[in-house]
Design a protein around this motif. Structure first.
Motif, short mmCIF file in Angstrom:
data_model
loop_
_atom_site.label_atom_id
_atom_site.label_comp_id
_atom_site.label_asym_id
_atom_site.label_seq_id
_atom_site.Cartn_x
_atom_site.Cartn_y
_atom_site.Cartn_z
N ARG A 53 31.15 17.55 102.31
CA ARG A 53 29.70 17.65 102.43
C ARG A 53 29.15 18.92 101.80
NH1 ARG A 53 28.20 20.30 107.85
NH2 ARG A 53 30.11 21.35 108.48
N PHE A 54 30.02 19.88 101.58
CA PHE A 54 29.63 21.17 101.00
C PHE A 54 29.72 21.17 99.48
CE2 PHE A 54 34.00 21.04 102.53
CZ PHE A 54 34.69 21.17 101.35
N GLY A 55 30.20 20.11 98.87
CA GLY A 55 30.48 20.11 97.44
C GLY A 55 31.95 20.37 97.18
N ARG A 56 32.26 20.92 96.03
CA ARG A 56 33.65 21.16 95.65
C ARG A 56 33.93 22.65 95.62
NH1 ARG A 56 37.70 18.43 92.61
NH2 ARG A 56 36.33 16.62 92.50
N ILE A 57 35.11 23.02 96.11
CA ILE A 57 35.56 24.41 96.06
C ILE A 57 37.05 24.42 95.77
CG2 ILE A 57 36.04 24.56 98.55
CD1 ILE A 57 34.91 27.44 98.42
N ARG A 58 37.50 25.43 95.04
CA ARG A 58 38.93 25.52 94.71
C ARG A 58 39.57 26.62 95.53
NH1 ARG A 58 41.77 22.67 91.44
NH2 ARG A 58 43.83 23.34 90.74
#
Length: 282
Positions: A153-158
């Motif tokens: 729900r927060f988008g994409r993060i690596r």
């Protein structure tokens, strides 16, 4: 996204440690509603004899699996599914022949194993007070630099993956930034002696030089070593932003700390001071 670090006080009783972890993960989910929860290093079995370490070790399944593994992996999958969160399962001993691996896994909300990383730098040191540590007597080193993207729900993060003593090797953290890391996750079991001298400085330095968020989840308190002596870990779990500011920190005992990882702040800092573009030595 919201990240929580869970600070535990484990010993050599694996079943007790798993129950302890489930309690604190449930507590932080109810309290802070995180997207990602991070456990400490070797939270399944800290201290004890070599035989206890091997008995507590897991057969960790491959990336992409949705089942399999031992009691700890099953518990982490259960936490992830029950609470609908990503879990970075700190690290745990993994069976790997005549020596163990110190391995982290990342589990998705549906229980899929997304990534696994084995600690590259082994803690073979002598402290100034004369306490010795020989991690290589029991463990062998990992070989691969690992990062993984998670999305919700927060988008994409690596996420970049490292463990404890790895923090003293800035070249690993630079590689993680080169792989696109936004957040570096560091489970740890720092000793009180090294932690009081270096922990905060190292965590903040790695955040500043990589311009990444760092979520550092540590063990705290007393445990028994193989000879029955008492040793202490430092705790002070923290979340640090790419400017090097401590934005959340756990108390002096078992507990939790949570913070929002702000992608816009990361971008502002990287644009204002573009160290990745200015680097001369490769």
């Amino acid at each position: 996204m919201k990240v929580s670090v869970v600070q535990l006080s484990p010993g050599s009783d694996k079943s007790h440690n798993i129950s302890h972890a489930e309690t604190y993960v449930g507590r932080v989910v109810r309290q802070d509603h995180p997207d990602l929860v991070v456990l400490p290093e070797v939270w399944t079995c800290l201290g004890g004899t070599t035989e206890q370490k091997f008995a507590a070790a897991e057969d960790i399944p491959s990336v992409g699996s949705t089942d399999g593994g031992g009691d700890a992996i099953a518990a982490v999958r259960r936490m992830a599914r029950e609470h609908g969160i990503f879990v970075h399962a700190g690290s745990m001993a993994e069976r790997g022949g005549d020596r163990l691996l110190n391995t982290s896994v990342v589990i998705s909300p549906d229980g899929t194993l997304l990534a696994r990383y084995s600690k590259m730098h082994l803690f073979d040191i002598m402290t100034p007070s004369g306490l010795g540590y020989r991690e290589s007597d029991t463990y062998r080193a990992g070989e691969e630099v690992v990062s993984v993207s998670i999305e919700g729900r927060f988008g994409r993060i690596r996420l970049g993956l490292a463990i404890c003593y790895d923090i003293r090797f800035g070249e690993l953290f630079r590689k993680l930034r080169e792989q696109g890391a936004d957040l570096i996750v560091l489970p740890a079991a720092f000793t009180v002696e090294t932690g009081s001298a270096h922990w905060e400085t190292l965590v903040r330095a790695r955040a500043i030089e990589t311009q990444c968020w760092v979520a550092a989840a540590g063990t705290v308190g007393a445990h028994q070593d193989a000879d029955g002596g008492t040793r202490y870990t430092f705790g002070h779990s923290m979340i640090v932003d790419p400017w090097g500011a401590i934005v959340a920190q756990a108390s002096s005992g078992p507990g939790v700390a949570s913070a929002f990882v702000d992608a816009a702040l990361t971008q502002r800092i990287r644009s204002a001071i573009p160290v990745a573009e200015h680097r001369r030595l490769r």
